[in-house]
Design an enzyme around this catalytic site. Structure first.
Site, mmCIF file in Angstrom:
data_model
loop_
_atom_site.group_PDB
_atom_site.id
_atom_site.type_symbol
_atom_site.label_atom_id
_atom_site.label_comp_id
_atom_site.label_asym_id
_atom_site.label_seq_id
_atom_site.Cartn_x
_atom_site.Cartn_y
_atom_site.Cartn_z
ATOM 1 N N ASP A 66 0.854 -1.189 0.000
ATOM 2 C CA ASP A 66 0.000 0.000 0.000
ATOM 3 C C ASP A 66 0.887 1.235 0.000
ATOM 4 O OD1 ASP A 66 -1.819 2.003 0.318
ATOM 5 O OD2 ASP A 66 -2.622 1.302 2.237
ATOM 6 N N ASN A 93 4.103 5.041 -11.162
ATOM 7 C CA ASN A 93 2.865 5.149 -11.921
ATOM 8 C C ASN A 93 1.617 5.183 -11.046
ATOM 9 O OD1 ASN A 93 0.966 4.575 -14.356
ATOM 10 N ND2 ASN A 93 0.616 2.847 -12.967
ATOM 11 N N TYR A 159 -5.973 16.507 -7.083
ATOM 12 C CA TYR A 159 -5.256 15.744 -8.093
ATOM 13 C C TYR A 159 -4.360 16.662 -8.927
ATOM 14 C CZ TYR A 159 -4.572 12.534 -12.050
ATOM 15 O OH TYR A 159 -4.032 11.747 -13.042
ATOM 16 N N LYS A 163 -0.274 16.327 -9.075
ATOM 17 C CA LYS A 163 0.454 16.051 -10.312
ATOM 18 C C LYS A 163 1.388 17.200 -10.679
ATOM 19 C CE LYS A 163 -1.049 11.931 -11.301
ATOM 20 N NZ LYS A 163 -0.136 10.759 -11.315
#
Length: 250
Positions: A66, A93, A159, A163
């Site tokens: 995890d 990834n 998000y 990123k």
């Protein structure tokens, strides 16, 4: 006589390697000659993916971990070093967008915010930190970012922030690790068709169509990752490659 494969003899670690873009990356790196340590959330998920993706005698070692936790990141890297002795390629990834997949900025509670940042930004930092002592000159770290690193998206503030931060981390690592001969790059996918039964001509979770008129294929992202891992990309570091069919160009 069989031509040598571009990644022959390399050891790669791919996080989130059981599905979608990650699975395509695992398959491509194995096709190109690498042995791959496949990180998945659970051991069962990893074993099922490894069985499906094994290629031409190349070794794919599944590891359940995890990555939302520091312990999980250490578990994955320690397992890779235990099995293979070194790491030549690290592909960060693994990523999440929710839950739920989208939410208005004011609806992001701390638990949801922490989950998105932990997996999308802190996990790549932690995995790279653990891997670098086992990486020789010529090794490479590939972070999978997103077009969200360049362009805002509706109801995806955490998000987008994660990123963009990962793209910044890539620049920092490219600079800081250059003296060790280790490169750091990122690949920013656009609207990728990770579900095979989804209509390729329609936009997915994005709010507009890709100029090329279709969604991307995970294999196209994997091809970019694979090239960045070869000696042909030896002078590319601290920067990113956008694979989005022109999505952010307008």
């Amino acid at each position: 006589m069989t031509a040598p494969r571009p990644l022959g003899g390399k050891v790669a670690v791919v996080t989130g390697g059981a599905t979608g873009i990650g699975a395509a990356v695992v398959a491509r790196l194995a096709d190109d000659g690498a042995d791959v340590v496949l990180g998945a959330l659970t051991a069962a998920e990893g074993e099922a993916a490894a069985t499906r993706l094994r290629r031409d005698g190349r070794e794919i070692v599944p590891v359940g971990a995890d990555l939302a936790t520091a312990e999980g990141c250490r578990t994955l890297i320690d397992a890779a070093v235990h099995h293979k002795g070194r790491i030549d390629i690290l592909v960060n990834n693994a990523g999440i967008t929710g839950p739920p997949a989208v939410a208005e900025f004011t609806e992001y509670d701390d638990a949801r915010l922490d989950a998105v940042i932990d997996v999308n930004l802190k996990a790549p930092f932690r995995c790279a930190r653990a891997a670098v002592p086992h990486m020789a000159p010529g090794s490479v770290i590939v972070n999978i970012t997103s077009v969200a690193a360049y362009a805002a998206q509706v109801n995806a503030s955490a998000y987008v922030a994660a990123k963009a931060g990962l793209a910044g981390l890539t620049r920092a690592l490219g600079f800081e690790l250059a003296g060790r001969g280790i490169r750091a790059v990122h690949v920013a996918p656009g609207d990728i068709q990770v579900q095979p039964d989804a209509p390729a001509a329609q936009p997915g979770p994005f709010d507009r169509r890709t100029p090329l008129g279709r969604r991307g294929d995970p294999a196209e992202v994997a091809a970019a990752v694979a090239w960045l891992c070869t000696v042909e990309a030896a002078f590319v570091t601290g920067t990113g490659l956008v694979v989005d069919g022109g999505w952010i160009s307008y």
